[in-house]
Write a protein that holds these residues in place. Structure first.
Motif, PDB file in Angstrom:
ATOM      1  N   SER A  24     -12.515  17.029   4.673  1.00 62.62           N
ATOM      2  CA  SER A  24     -12.698  16.297   5.624  1.00 62.62           C
ATOM      3  C   SER A  24     -14.198  15.732   5.181  1.00 62.62           C
ATOM      4  O   SER A  24     -14.428  14.609   5.530  1.00 62.62           O
ATOM      5  N   ASP A  25     -15.226  16.254   4.522  1.00 64.62           N
ATOM      6  CA  ASP A  25     -16.188  15.935   4.058  1.00 64.62           C
ATOM      7  C   ASP A  25     -16.235  14.773   3.100  1.00 64.62           C
ATOM      8  O   ASP A  25     -16.790  13.501   3.127  1.00 64.62           O
ATOM      9  N   THR A  26     -15.536  14.988   2.066  1.00 63.29           N
ATOM     10  CA  THR A  26     -15.155  13.956   1.030  1.00 63.29           C
ATOM     11  C   THR A  26     -14.391  12.664   1.560  1.00 63.29           C
ATOM     12  O   THR A  26     -14.736  11.814   1.275  1.00 63.29           O
ATOM     13  N   ARG A  27     -13.439  12.872   2.510  1.00 59.01           N
ATOM     14  CA  ARG A  27     -12.794  11.826   2.717  1.00 59.01           C
ATOM     15  C   ARG A  27     -13.598  10.815   3.953  1.00 59.01           C
ATOM     16  O   ARG A  27     -13.794   9.642   3.538  1.00 59.01           O
ATOM     17  N   GLY A  28     -14.555  11.443   4.461  1.00 57.55           N
ATOM     18  CA  GLY A  28     -15.574  10.739   5.241  1.00 57.55           C
ATOM     19  C   GLY A  28     -16.453  10.070   4.239  1.00 57.55           C
ATOM     20  O   GLY A  28     -16.928   8.801   4.422  1.00 57.55           O
ATOM     21  N   ASP A  33     -15.184   3.732  -0.387  1.00 60.98           N
ATOM     22  CA  ASP A  33     -14.700   3.473  -1.883  1.00 60.98           C
ATOM     23  C   ASP A  33     -13.345   3.625  -2.156  1.00 60.98           C
ATOM     24  O   ASP A  33     -12.807   2.898  -2.705  1.00 60.98           O
ATOM     25  N   TYR A  34     -12.596   4.608  -1.144  1.00 61.75           N
ATOM     26  CA  TYR A  34     -11.246   4.526  -1.319  1.00 61.75           C
ATOM     27  C   TYR A  34     -10.555   3.271  -0.742  1.00 61.75           C
ATOM     28  O   TYR A  34      -9.679   2.665  -1.548  1.00 61.75           O
ATOM     29  N   ASP A  35     -10.944   2.746   0.375  1.00 62.42           N
ATOM     30  CA  ASP A  35     -10.587   1.363   0.757  1.00 62.42           C
ATOM     31  C   ASP A  35     -10.729   0.357  -0.128  1.00 62.42           C
ATOM     32  O   ASP A  35      -9.718  -0.566  -0.455  1.00 62.42           O
ATOM     33  N   LYS A  36     -11.875   0.317  -1.062  1.00 62.53           N
ATOM     34  CA  LYS A  36     -12.016  -0.608  -1.897  1.00 62.53           C
ATOM     35  C   LYS A  36     -11.278  -0.533  -3.272  1.00 62.53           C
ATOM     36  O   LYS A  36     -10.841  -1.524  -3.941  1.00 62.53           O
ATOM     37  N   PHE A  37     -11.255   0.946  -3.870  1.00 59.29           N
ATOM     38  CA  PHE A  37     -10.776   0.952  -5.170  1.00 59.29           C
ATOM     39  C   PHE A  37      -9.288   1.825  -5.086  1.00 59.29           C
ATOM     40  O   PHE A  37      -8.582   1.411  -6.316  1.00 59.29           O
ATOM     41  N   ALA A  50      -7.952  11.723  -8.145  1.00 54.03           N
ATOM     42  CA  ALA A  50      -7.820  11.343  -9.617  1.00 54.03           C
ATOM     43  C   ALA A  50      -8.251   9.776  -9.585  1.00 54.03           C
ATOM     44  O   ALA A  50      -9.064   9.382 -10.426  1.00 54.03           O
ATOM     45  N   CYS A  51      -7.917   8.806  -8.760  1.00 55.83           N
ATOM     46  CA  CYS A  51      -8.318   7.372  -8.559  1.00 55.83           C
ATOM     47  C   CYS A  51      -9.475   7.312  -8.361  1.00 55.83           C
ATOM     48  O   CYS A  51     -10.355   6.757  -9.417  1.00 55.83           O
ATOM     49  N   LEU A  52     -10.255   8.121  -7.463  1.00 55.25           N
ATOM     50  CA  LEU A  52     -11.902   7.969  -7.213  1.00 55.25           C
ATOM     51  C   LEU A  52     -12.541   8.304  -8.384  1.00 55.25           C
ATOM     52  O   LEU A  52     -13.400   7.715  -8.887  1.00 55.25           O
ATOM     53  N   ASN A  53     -12.100   9.549  -9.339  1.00 57.90           N
ATOM     54  CA  ASN A  53     -12.710  10.059 -10.319  1.00 57.90           C
ATOM     55  C   ASN A  53     -12.754   8.886 -11.504  1.00 57.90           C
ATOM     56  O   ASN A  53     -13.601   8.623 -12.383  1.00 57.90           O
ATOM     57  N   ALA A  54     -11.664   8.136 -11.619  1.00 58.45           N
ATOM     58  CA  ALA A  54     -11.347   7.007 -12.719  1.00 58.45           C
ATOM     59  C   ALA A  54     -12.211   6.009 -12.333  1.00 58.45           C
ATOM     60  O   ALA A  54     -12.667   5.238 -13.296  1.00 58.45           O
ATOM     61  N   GLN A  58     -18.329   3.166 -10.454  1.00 61.28           N
ATOM     62  CA  GLN A  58     -18.266   2.072  -9.200  1.00 61.28           C
ATOM     63  C   GLN A  58     -18.650   2.828  -8.049  1.00 61.28           C
ATOM     64  O   GLN A  58     -18.579   1.984  -7.222  1.00 61.28           O
ATOM     65  N   LEU A  59     -18.394   3.826  -7.663  1.00 64.29           N
ATOM     66  CA  LEU A  59     -18.481   4.576  -6.599  1.00 64.29           C
ATOM     67  C   LEU A  59     -19.911   4.526  -6.043  1.00 64.29           C
ATOM     68  O   LEU A  59     -20.857   4.593  -6.743  1.00 64.29           O
TER      69      LEU A  59
END
Length: 72
Positions: A24-28, A33-37, A50-54, A58-59
């Motif tokens: 939940s903490d990570t999601r918030g 960044d998720y919405d953007k990338f 995995a996507c966020l780590n890739a 840029q995060l």
């Protein structure tokens, strides 16, 4: 209920609460960044992480810190 069964149940409940809180903490922290990338990535199997780590370079700093806290 035996003492061993109770101990196992207590451990599972405690661990699942911690994992859920981290998620939940990570999601918030990473929502923007998720919405953007990674908006086109369907959840499941660690694909979003995995996507966020890739895209790590840029995060936002907040998202990077949340991803790092998941590794501990």
């Amino acid at each position: 209920m035996s003492k061993l069964s109770f101990a196992v149940l207590a451990f599972v409940v405690a661990f699942s609460g911690t994992a859920s809180a981290q998620s939940s903490d990570t999601r918030g922290a990473c929502k923007a960044d998720y919405d953007k990338f990674c908006a086109g990535i369907a959840p499941g199997g660690g694909k979003i992480i995995a996507c966020l780590n890739a895209k790590r370079d840029q995060l936002s700093a907040t998202c990077k810190a949340a991803l790092d806290s998941r590794k501990k």
